[in-house]
Design a protein around this motif. Structure first.
Motif, PDB file in Angstrom:
ATOM      1  N   UNK A  26     -14.595   5.418 -10.543  1.00 26.64           N
ATOM      2  CA  UNK A  26     -13.743   4.462 -11.240  1.00 26.64           C
ATOM      3  C   UNK A  26     -14.273   3.029 -11.178  1.00 26.64           C
ATOM      4  N   UNK A  27     -14.793   2.662 -10.033  1.00 25.84           N
ATOM      5  CA  UNK A  27     -15.241   1.269  -9.881  1.00 25.84           C
ATOM      6  C   UNK A  27     -16.749   1.145  -9.633  1.00 25.84           C
ATOM      7  N   UNK A  33     -16.510  -4.250  -8.745  1.00 24.18           N
ATOM      8  CA  UNK A  33     -15.560  -5.179  -8.125  1.00 24.18           C
ATOM      9  C   UNK A  33     -16.273  -6.268  -7.333  1.00 24.18           C
ATOM     10  N   UNK A  86     -13.694 -16.370 -13.473  1.00 26.95           N
ATOM     11  CA  UNK A  86     -13.244 -17.595 -12.807  1.00 26.95           C
ATOM     12  C   UNK A  86     -14.185 -18.732 -13.178  1.00 26.95           C
ATOM     13  N   UNK A 145     -11.631  -3.597   3.575  1.00 26.01           N
ATOM     14  CA  UNK A 145     -12.968  -3.668   2.995  1.00 26.01           C
ATOM     15  C   UNK A 145     -13.647  -4.964   3.423  1.00 26.01           C
ATOM     16  N   UNK A 173       0.938  -2.815 -14.893  1.00 30.04           N
ATOM     17  CA  UNK A 173      -0.263  -3.548 -15.329  1.00 30.04           C
ATOM     18  C   UNK A 173       0.018  -5.051 -15.383  1.00 30.04           C
ATOM     19  N   UNK A 187      -1.788  -8.226 -13.253  1.00 25.24           N
ATOM     20  CA  UNK A 187      -2.417  -9.417 -13.833  1.00 25.24           C
ATOM     21  C   UNK A 187      -1.907 -10.684 -13.147  1.00 25.24           C
ATOM     22  N   UNK A 196      -3.335 -10.880  -9.667  1.00 26.43           N
ATOM     23  CA  UNK A 196      -4.737 -11.280  -9.755  1.00 26.43           C
ATOM     24  C   UNK A 196      -4.844 -12.812  -9.764  1.00 26.43           C
ATOM     25  N   UNK A 197      -4.077 -13.425 -10.618  1.00 27.35           N
ATOM     26  CA  UNK A 197      -4.108 -14.893 -10.719  1.00 27.35           C
ATOM     27  C   UNK A 197      -3.601 -15.557  -9.452  1.00 27.35           C
ATOM     28  N   UNK A 250     -13.149 -14.118  -6.699  1.00 29.84           N
ATOM     29  CA  UNK A 250     -13.051 -13.024  -7.665  1.00 29.84           C
ATOM     30  C   UNK A 250     -13.244 -11.663  -6.999  1.00 29.84           C
ATOM     31  N   UNK A 251     -14.085 -11.612  -5.962  1.00 30.37           N
ATOM     32  CA  UNK A 251     -14.258 -10.343  -5.251  1.00 30.37           C
ATOM     33  C   UNK A 251     -12.946  -9.926  -4.582  1.00 30.37           C
ATOM     34  N   UNK A 280     -10.459  -8.813  -7.200  1.00 25.85           N
ATOM     35  CA  UNK A 280     -10.868  -7.503  -7.727  1.00 25.85           C
ATOM     36  C   UNK A 280     -10.504  -6.376  -6.769  1.00 25.85           C
ATOM     37  N   UNK A 281     -10.825  -6.603  -5.486  1.00 24.38           N
ATOM     38  CA  UNK A 281     -10.610  -5.531  -4.505  1.00 24.38           C
ATOM     39  C   UNK A 281      -9.129  -5.200  -4.359  1.00 24.38           C
ATOM     40  N   UNK A 298      -6.536  -5.923  -6.416  1.00 25.55           N
ATOM     41  CA  UNK A 298      -5.898  -5.413  -7.626  1.00 25.55           C
ATOM     42  C   UNK A 298      -6.374  -3.987  -7.929  1.00 25.55           C
ATOM     43  N   UNK A 299      -7.641  -3.726  -7.687  1.00 19.01           N
ATOM     44  CA  UNK A 299      -8.148  -2.366  -7.918  1.00 19.01           C
ATOM     45  C   UNK A 299      -7.436  -1.377  -7.005  1.00 19.01           C
ATOM     46  N   UNK A 300      -7.198  -1.812  -5.767  1.00 16.34           N
ATOM     47  CA  UNK A 300      -6.530  -0.926  -4.814  1.00 16.34           C
ATOM     48  C   UNK A 300      -5.093  -0.626  -5.280  1.00 16.34           C
ATOM     49  N   UNK A 321      -4.011  -0.904  -8.328  1.00 19.87           N
ATOM     50  CA  UNK A 321      -4.091  -0.185  -9.607  1.00 19.87           C
ATOM     51  C   UNK A 321      -4.173   1.328  -9.376  1.00 19.87           C
ATOM     52  N   UNK A 322      -4.906   1.671  -8.320  1.00 12.34           N
ATOM     53  CA  UNK A 322      -5.080   3.101  -8.058  1.00 12.34           C
ATOM     54  C   UNK A 322      -3.773   3.785  -7.656  1.00 12.34           C
ATOM     55  N   UNK A 356      -2.116   5.126 -10.979  1.00 16.24           N
ATOM     56  CA  UNK A 356      -2.792   5.991 -11.957  1.00 16.24           C
ATOM     57  C   UNK A 356      -3.540   7.118 -11.270  1.00 16.24           C
TER      58      UNK A 356
END
Lengths: 762, 298
Positions: free
Chosen positions: A429-430, A621, A761, B196, B254, B258, B261-262, B283-284, B287-288, B290-292, B294-295, B298
């Motif tokens: 996925x990522x 990511x 960003x 992480x 979703x 968003x 994220x902001x 951003x990392x 990303x980390x 929100x991805x977590x 998100x999972x 879904x």
């Protein structure tokens, strides 16, 4: 691949020096100790560019335990070193040009006291403007660093009419590539012991790639005859070009002579980082013109190399870069201009690949970008432009016939097809995956017009050992296994019959430098010259003792036997004992590394080839790039020792993986930001693919008389562009600056909208 | 040997360093007060060794805590309502990682420790040392686990939130961290955990971004509890309280992601260095996290 003639069990043998190195029992020269030994430390400059107003050593000299302090006043001979141009002061007198410049050195009874003493040496400086970038150095009003300005060297190559060809091109691709300052990162930092001898000479126990060259340079600095200097120079814990030039030898030698006691200097990693050579950072601007069918019509490259404060082999590296700029492709119109520029950054110099890595990154980057523009398979684009077996070399010089370029391309393209089928299926996925290939062609030896002597000596010792002696050094590359394999195969004796002698100028013949992928090749050439006369001498002696015709005898394990068998045997020991002092069996040879017959300066003659396949997995990511496959197809003639060969290719590959993804000796205002392995990163085991494959293409052109080519560098050269193409395959993003920035990748990926909640960003 | 005996004279630096090996916390504290800014406390010594290699001179006095055995104990308390694991500050990272109860109750701790340095360093380095570093990778994990810590200030033992201690230790350099308590209140909720660490290579590497996330969701994907803590590089690890509040009691969608994220970009204030910019770190992290999340939907 099946090679009935070359592959056999012997080629997989364990290297003779392997066990002691792996277990750590081997004593390196920097592990040695002598009675009454002192420890040396060197004062390096506090500034990258400054005038020295005064040097005061009084307090250091007064410190208990200090036995000697030296400055420029203590250099009896030439206060300078450099393999070609001795422009680097041993000890600076009135000016410093980089942070590694030496100003004074001390010898004391302990490292701690020596450490304390150098802090007591007072140097007054007047700082000068720092030139931290070659482009700044080339400006008209820039302060002058070199004697004749800021240009160390210019080199170029022209063929056809590039501008006209560009005008006629269907696509012109323009890009600038930037590559970083890489550190050799050898396990053993520069070090060893210098021992003063009774005759006023010295014995130098310090690793180097060329003992006789060190002897010559030290003789010039110390003002004593070369014969009074003995260099014991093997084994060492890695060099990769970094110990080719003198490093701490002059200070050890001067202090040993001044104090009359053995002096040991062993640099810390930080000292090594600050003073040691690095790979040349280069900026390469390229314009490539191509027709609709993918025929490259024009290649125009401008190379700007940051050579740092002093010359060392900077000019030769630029020459090599210019020669290899168009690699294995036949391009009708070429214009390559290179300039190597002095700055106040660390000294750039000898490094595995020798300028080839930098230009190959640009060349192969262009090939892949053009393939994308033309919507052509990158393999097919390369196929359309690749050299044929009998084509001339890149400078228009005649070279030894070789189809290596096509061989590695076809081999690696097969591996690519297999890899591509699996690659995308492993995405998660990522994470995304991609594959890429790149090629290179790399010359061995120093090139036309350069002194490139080789030689060797075979003799039967009094004890009946077959002694083979070379001036080559064991730098970790496995030369001992190579010598053992070639000599036993060529003579028919066993490893137990051999005594291998290297790394000591007192006993070995001069056989040139251990550089430029030349060791294996030169051992083989030397044996071709020496084996018959040596065999004949031994067999004649055996024939006389046994009273059997020479024709019926041959060398074997432990001694001479009759070719027909029948139990006839006479040991080498018995033969040796029957020989009088005057009729010793000694055969030696001297010759030069084969060069092109054409008078083209620096042109090479023997080339090796590599095709690299890289597969990457990218975390979208974090932008983190992981190389999951790194395979190479290498065409370098017959394999001498399979484990050594594979070791060179895999090791070179991993070193280049580091160059691509993480290694950079970062400088800000000409001072190192990365001073140790905590911030200068080299790959760890988790950064390296689980398995790497090396395809060995051993076939040579029919009747080729030149034997095995060296593989010391070839595995290191074309890795970066293959990884960068794989990144593009995975993400659609082209990287043109190394090391690859995770930030650049994550930004590019997000801009491509891989995740809609991901915004860029600013 | 009496308290505070001088056992080693170290002359490797210009300035000779004395190493003290007190046997109690009180003695250690008294020595620290006595020599004050000329002394530092030393536990496993792995960080001090690194800093020394970087050119930092050792102070005149090193006060080693190594002989204080009570600081090396790990206990599990079951008192009905308040179950917790108490970890002595001198427990080595390897000891913590291999402790059966820690491994069972706090897999996130094991994951965090595995990412710190290398095996040989984890044998020496202590959990207290990693906390006292102020930017250690264990801190985000402990913050997300609602760990409390205890320290000795010369007069008494204080127990408070880890975040409070991180502030106090900046002001009073003489206090001694003694114990780390991790409650097991997440137990029963079967929390989702995510840890992480991102560095410039795969292992044995300082962190650029470290994040620890623990949350529980119900069947409708509503977040019933959440802790997010982040650090990395020179950034003092902190909980992202605004993000936690935003997520609390909401169903993950979703649109929510968003916003989160902001919010992360806003709330997380990392420090950059020559190897990774602030904006990359932001951003990392976003990303980390929100991805977590998100999972989970879904």
């Amino acid at each position: 691949m099946h090679h009935p003639q070359q592959s056999n069990a012997k080629q997989k043998k364990i290297r003779p020096d392997g066990r002691s190195k792996v277990t750590g029992s081997l004593k390196y020269l920097s592990d040695l100790s002598f009675p009454d030994m002192l420890y040396g430390k060197i004062v390096r400059s506090s500034y990258p560019h400054a005038r020295i107003l005064s040097i005061n050593t009084e307090k250091a000299e007064a410190l208990a335990g200090v036995y000697g302090v030296i400055t420029h006043e203590d250099v009896p001979g030439l206060n300078g070193f450099g393999i070609i141009t001795p422009d680097q002061p041993v000890l600076c007198k009135d000016k410093v040009l980089y942070v590694g410049d030496a100003i004074a050195a001390v010898a004391a009874t302990s490292i701690e006291i020596a450490e304390q003493a150098i802090q007591l040496i007072e140097v007054d400086y007047e700082t000068l403007p720092v030139i931290d970038d070659p482009e700044k150095a080339l400006k008209e009003d820039a302060p002058l660093l070199g004697k004749d300005g800021n240009v160390l060297h210019r080199a170029g190559h022209k063929k056809g009419d590039v501008n006209k060809a560009l005008d006629e091109s269907y696509v012109i691709l323009e890009e600038t590539y930037q590559v970083p300052r890489q550190m050799h990162a050898y396990m053993e930092t520069e070090g060893g012991v210098v021992v003063p001898e009774e005759d006023g000479g010295i014995s130098v126990y310090i690793g180097t790639q060329h003992g006789f060259k060190d002897r010559f340079q030290l003789s010039r600095i110390l003002g004593i005859e070369e014969e009074k200097i003995r260099i014991i120079s093997s084994p060492m814990g890695g060099s990769f070009g970094g110990k080719d030039e003198l490093n701490i030898q002059p200070y050890g030698a001067l202090l040993a002579l001044k104090t009359g006691r053995p002096v040991k200097i062993h640099q810390t990693r930080k000292e090594s980082m600050i003073s040691g050579l690095k790979r040349h950072p280069m900026k390469i601007s390229v314009k490539t013109g191509v027709d609709q069918k993918g025929n490259i019509l024009a290649y125009q490259a401008k190379i700007v190399a940051d050579t740092g404060a002093y010359a060392t082999l900077g000019p030769a590296i630029l020459d090599f870069a210019v020669e290899h700029a168009t690699g294995p492709y036949i391009i009708p119109n070429v214009e390559v201009e290179g300039v190597s520029v002095y700055t106040n950054n660390g000294v750039s110099g000898e490094f595995r690949g020798f300028g080839g890595n930098q230009v190959t990154f640009a060349l192969e980057g262009q090939m892949d970008r053009i393939a994308e523009k033309l919507n052509l398979d990158p393999v097919e684009l390369r196929r359309r432009n690749i050299r044929k077996a009998t084509d001339l070399g890149p400078l228009g010089q005649r070279i030894a016939e070789t189809d290596g370029a096509s061989n590695v391309l076809e081999s690696i393209s097969k591996s690519l097809q297999i890899k591509q089928q699996k690659s995308k299926r492993s995405e998660t996925r990522y994470t995304v995956r991609g594959t890429g290939i790149a090629l290179t062609m790399h010359g061995g030896g120093l090139g036309y017009g350069r002194l490139d002597p080789a030689g060797g000596r075979l003799s039967l010792t009094e004890k009946g050992k077959i002694e083979i002696a070379f001036g080559f050094e064991e730098v970790g590359q496995g030369i001992i296994a190579v010598i053992e394999t070639i000599v036993t195969e060529e003579l028919g004796c066993s490893p137990d019959d051999l005594s291998i002698l290297i790394g000591d100028t007192k006993y070995v013949p001069s056989s040139g430098s251990t550089t430029a992928s030349r060791g294996t090749s030169m051992v083989w050439h030397a044996m071709q010259r020496m084996k018959e006369p040596f065999k004949r001498l031994i067999l004649e002696k055996a024939a006389a003792i046994l009273d059997i015709p020479v024709m019926q005898l041959q060398l074997s394990n432990g001694g001479v036997i009759a070719s027909e068998g029948g139990g006839t045997f006479i040991s080498y020991e018995v033969i040796a004992k029957s020989i009088g002092d005057k009729e010793k069996i000694v055969v030696s040879t001297n010759f030069d590394f084969p060069t092109t017959p054409d008078e083209i300066d620096s042109g090479h003659f023997l080339y090796a080839f590599s095709g690299v396949l890289a597969e990457v997995e990218i975390n979208v990511l974090t932008g983190n790039v992981r190389v999951v496959a790194l395979d190479q197809a290498v065409a370098a003639g017959p394999v001498v020792n399979e484990m050594g060969y594979v070791g060179q290719i895999e090791g070179g590959g991993v070193m280049a993986l580091g160059y691509t993804l993480m290694e950079e000796a970062k400088m800000v205002d000409s001072k190192y930001v990365t001073e140790n392995f905590d911030s200068y990163l080299i790959p760890g085991i988790y950064d390296v693919p689980y398995k790497m494959n090396t395809e060995k293409i051993e076939k040579l052109a029919k009747g080729d008389p030149y034997g095995p080519r060296g593989v010391g560098e070839i595995g290191n050269v074309a890795v970066a562009p293959a990884i960068v193409k794989a990144i593009h395959d995975a993400t659609g993003h082209w990287v043109s600056k190394l090391p690859v920035s995770s930030e650049e990748i994550v930004t590019a990926v997000s801009q491509r909208g891989k995740k809609r909640w991901k915004k860029v960003i600013h | 040997m009496d308290n505070g005996n001088l056992v080693t004279e170290n002359a490797t630096q210009t300035l000779a360093t004395k190493v003290w090996m007190p046997k109690s916390i009180k003695e250690a504290y008294e020595l620290k007060v006595k020599y004050d800014s000329n002394a530092i406390l030393i536990a496993g010594g792995t960080l001090i060794q690194l800093q020394r290699e970087q050119g930092n001179q050792l102070p005149a006095h090193l006060i080693s805590l190594e002989k204080i055995d009570e600081l090396k104990e790990i206990h599990y308390f079951r008192t009905g309502s308040e179950n917790k694991v108490s970890i002595g500050a001198l427990s080595s990272l390897a000891m913590c990682m291999n402790h059966p109860i820690i491994a069972k109750e706090y897999p996130i701790m094991v994951e965090a420790i595995k990412g710190i340095a290398s095996p040989s360093i984890r044998n020496r380095a202590t959990i207290g040392g990693n906390v006292r570093y102020g930017i250690g990778d264990i801190i985000p994990a402990l913050l997300s686990l609602d760990a409390k810590v205890t320290w000795f200030d010369g007069r008494k033992y204080n127990t408070n939130e880890l975040s409070t201690f991180l502030e106090v230790m900046k002001k009073d350099k003489n206090i001694i961290l003694t114990q780390i308590d991790i409650p097991t209140k997440w137990n029963g909720l079967e929390p989702i955990t995510f840890y992480k660490k991102v560095g410039r290579r795969q292992a044995f590497i300082p962190s650029i971004v470290t994040v620890s996330l623990i949350c529980s969701i119900d069947l409708r994907k509503k977040i019933t509890a959440v802790r997010i803590a982040a650090g990395g590089g020179g950034t003092t690890p902190k909980r992202l309280v605004a993000c936690e509040n935003k997520l609390q009691d909401l169903v993950i969608t979703e649109a929510l992601l968003e916003d989160v994220y902001d919010l992360i970009l806003e709330e997380y204030k990392p420090t950059g260095d020559p190897f990774a910019t602030e904006s990359y770190r932001k951003s990392v992290l976003a990303n980390l996290i929100v991805a977590e999340l998100e999972q989970l939907i879904s």
